[in-house]
Design an enzyme around this catalytic site. Structure first.
Site, short mmCIF file in Angstrom:
data_model
loop_
_atom_site.label_atom_id
_atom_site.label_comp_id
_atom_site.label_asym_id
_atom_site.label_seq_id
_atom_site.Cartn_x
_atom_site.Cartn_y
_atom_site.Cartn_z
N HIS A 57 0.82 -1.21 0.00
CA HIS A 57 0.00 0.00 0.00
C HIS A 57 0.86 1.27 0.00
O HIS A 57 0.34 2.38 0.09
CB HIS A 57 -0.91 -0.04 1.25
CG HIS A 57 -2.05 0.89 1.23
ND1 HIS A 57 -2.29 1.81 2.22
CD2 HIS A 57 -3.05 1.05 0.34
CE1 HIS A 57 -3.38 2.49 1.95
NE2 HIS A 57 -3.86 2.06 0.81
N LYS A 97 3.25 4.40 -1.11
CA LYS A 97 3.38 5.34 -2.23
C LYS A 97 4.67 6.13 -2.02
O LYS A 97 4.74 7.01 -1.16
CB LYS A 97 2.20 6.30 -2.30
CG LYS A 97 0.85 5.63 -2.57
CD LYS A 97 0.06 5.46 -1.30
CE LYS A 97 -1.30 4.83 -1.59
NZ LYS A 97 -1.97 4.38 -0.37
N HIS A 106 -9.66 10.72 2.12
CA HIS A 106 -8.71 9.60 2.08
C HIS A 106 -7.43 9.93 2.84
O HIS A 106 -6.48 9.15 2.84
CB HIS A 106 -8.39 9.27 0.61
CG HIS A 106 -7.70 7.97 0.40
ND1 HIS A 106 -6.37 7.89 0.01
CD2 HIS A 106 -8.13 6.69 0.52
CE1 HIS A 106 -6.03 6.62 -0.12
NE2 HIS A 106 -7.07 5.87 0.19
#
EC number: 2.7.8.-
Length: 494
Positions: free
Chosen positions: A234, A236, A412
């Site tokens: 997950h 980034k 988010h």
């Protein structure tokens, strides 16, 4: 004829009985594995046992896809020499903290040395003190800067995302990366095989044809099933020339520019870092890349870890967590921050499904007079997760916690701000999946100005949010209560 039908029915019953018995035996085996062979919380054990008991035919399939735990020693192997070098840095910093002679006099670093020590000891998250940070809360601004930094790259670009969509933004960025590869810049893309399933091989053909390199994280060896779908990368991370790094919540796609009809505006938080913390992001990328690449491994040459003269003074630790780690480092970092709060706590998380001990730590802070504020989405992207999030957040209302629904699209953002002094921004949600199952990365920031900036972003969001009061929550329908109950029951495996 009747006799033939009778024989056929008899045989079909035997076959069905055999299937049920086989499924029952498989469920027993998996139940035995869950209870005795794997390290799990009691809540997770009970949730999986319920699935296996009430779904006898499909429970074992769900367990194969979503329940299996991966042994740590099967995921990442760090060369002894590399590990030795990292341990040397950590030992030096631990000694400096213990002797209170750390070279940087930053007030936050001195005040929060116990937390710094915890992340150092558990995660080898070495402290960097010379960073300059830019905070993004809007996707357009973030991707405009990222594309410009890509265009300015001269040596290498290391690009890692959970989701890279094969849409306008995704193709634009892949095209920019391909151009740099054609110019002789080393460009490597690491994408999650499940998260970027819309991209995979076909979407990467033009990029690869231009000389770029791409690898999938935990790719499926079967055409339709990925037995590692429960453990996704997950993270980034972008590292450009060892000078600039990006980390945060935005994935790559038009959706994250607010172009989705379903979600509307996409509210997230991301960081651009210039300073030695980029070296920590680089190390994380290399470890992830080398774990998946069958060839073309990245070395630990000085080229990839240059000195960076940012002129900044911000303290940053880059902490990682995942099923390859012994401890739930990011969760521990969150808990340490919450327990240190004296005045205020500001939390933004799209998925808020922590364990009871985590919820209790927030209650204790609120009952002790700390101003606790939590913001969650007001629309679901995953229904069960949404209802479990709502129930967990609402459970804190009696303790005096203020809960807000973000109404201007989809929230988010994964941020935690304590006392206007320290903050965390990254990829980890406040849920079991981020803490235990997925591979995550967060920046823990020791700086008043950044903390105040993130707090102000929360306050600005209040203008497009609504408060979830006890009176409002009490008016929810029986149907919503039922959905909350089922979601809460399943929350340990969501």
């Amino acid at each position: 004829m009747i006799e033939l039908l009778s024989i056929a029915l008899k045989h079909s019953n035997i076959i069905l009985n055999s299937i049920f018995i086989g499924a029952f035996i498989l469920n027993l085996l998996f139940a035995f594995t869950i209870i005795f062979m794997e390290r799990r919380s009691a809540n997770s054990i009970w949730a999986w046992l319920l699935v296996l008991v009430f779904l006898p035919l499909f429970g074992f399939i769900l367990y194969l896809l979503l329940g299996r735990q991966i042994q740590r020693d099967q995921i990442f192997k760090i060369d002894k020499e590399d590990k030795k070098g990292l341990e040397l840095i950590v030992d030096e910093q631990l000694a400096a903290l213990k002797n209170e002679n750390f070279s940087n006099s930053n007030y936050q670093i001195v005040k929060f040395k116990e937390m710094i020590q915890m992340l150092l000891y558990n995660n080898a998250a070495f402290l960097t003190t010379d960073n300059d940070l830019k905070v993004y809360t809007d996707g357009q601004e973030k991707f405009d800067d990222l594309i410009q930094d890509i265009r300015n790259a001269t040596d290498y670009i290391h690009f890692q995302y959970y989701i890279i969509q094969n849409d306008e933004l995704g193709r634009t960025i892949l095209n920019e990366l391909g151009k740099k590869a054609e110019q002789g810049v080393e460009v490597k893309i690491l994408y999650d095989d499940m998260g970027s399933r819309g991209l995979r091989k076909k979407g990467l053909h033009p990029f690869r044809n231009k000389g770029g390199h791409a690898e999938a994280f935990f790719p499926s060896k079967l055409p339709l099933i990925n037995l590692r779908m429960n453990n996704r990368n997950h993270r980034k991370i972008v590292v450009i020339d060892g000078q600039i790094g990006y980390v945060g919540g935005f994935n790559v796609g038009d959706e994250y520019l607010g172009k989705s009809k379903k979600f509307g505006y996409w509210r997230d938080t991301h960081l651009r870092i210039v300073g030695d913390a980029v070296n920590a992001l680089q190390l994380r990328f290399i470890l992830d890349w080398n774990s998946q690449a069958t060839r073309d491994h990245i070395s630990y040459d000085d080229r990839y870890f240059p000195d960076v003269n940012s002129g900044g003074t911000i303290g940053v630790q880059i902490a990682s967590s995942g099923p390859d780690e012994e401890w739930e480092q990011i969760k521990y970092g969150y808990l340490k921050m919450i327990s240190s709060a004296k005045k205020s706590i500001y939390i933004q998380s799209p998925y808020f499904i922590p364990d009871q001990a985590f919820l209790d730590s927030i209650k204790i802070a609120a009952l002790g007079g700390v101003d606790v504020n939590i913001m969650i989405p007001n629309k679901p992207d995953h229904p069960f997760v949404f209802w479990a999030t709502l129930k967990n957040a609402a459970s804190l209302l009696d303790a005096g916690v203020k809960v807000f629904h973000y109404d201007n699209g989809f929230l988010h953002s994964k941020t935690l701000v304590i006392d206007d002094e320290i903050a965390s921004v990254g990829t980890a949600n406040m849920d079991h999946r981020s803490f235990t199952l997925n591979f995550e990365v967060n920046a823990f920031i020791y700086d008043q100005q950044i903390a105040k900036k993130l707090k102000q972003a929360f306050i600005d969001d209040l203008a497009v949010s609504s408060e979830l009061t006890k009176a409002r929550y009490a008016k929810r329908s029986l149907w919503i209560k039922f959905k909350e109950g089922i979601s809460q029951l399943l929350s340990p495996i969501l």
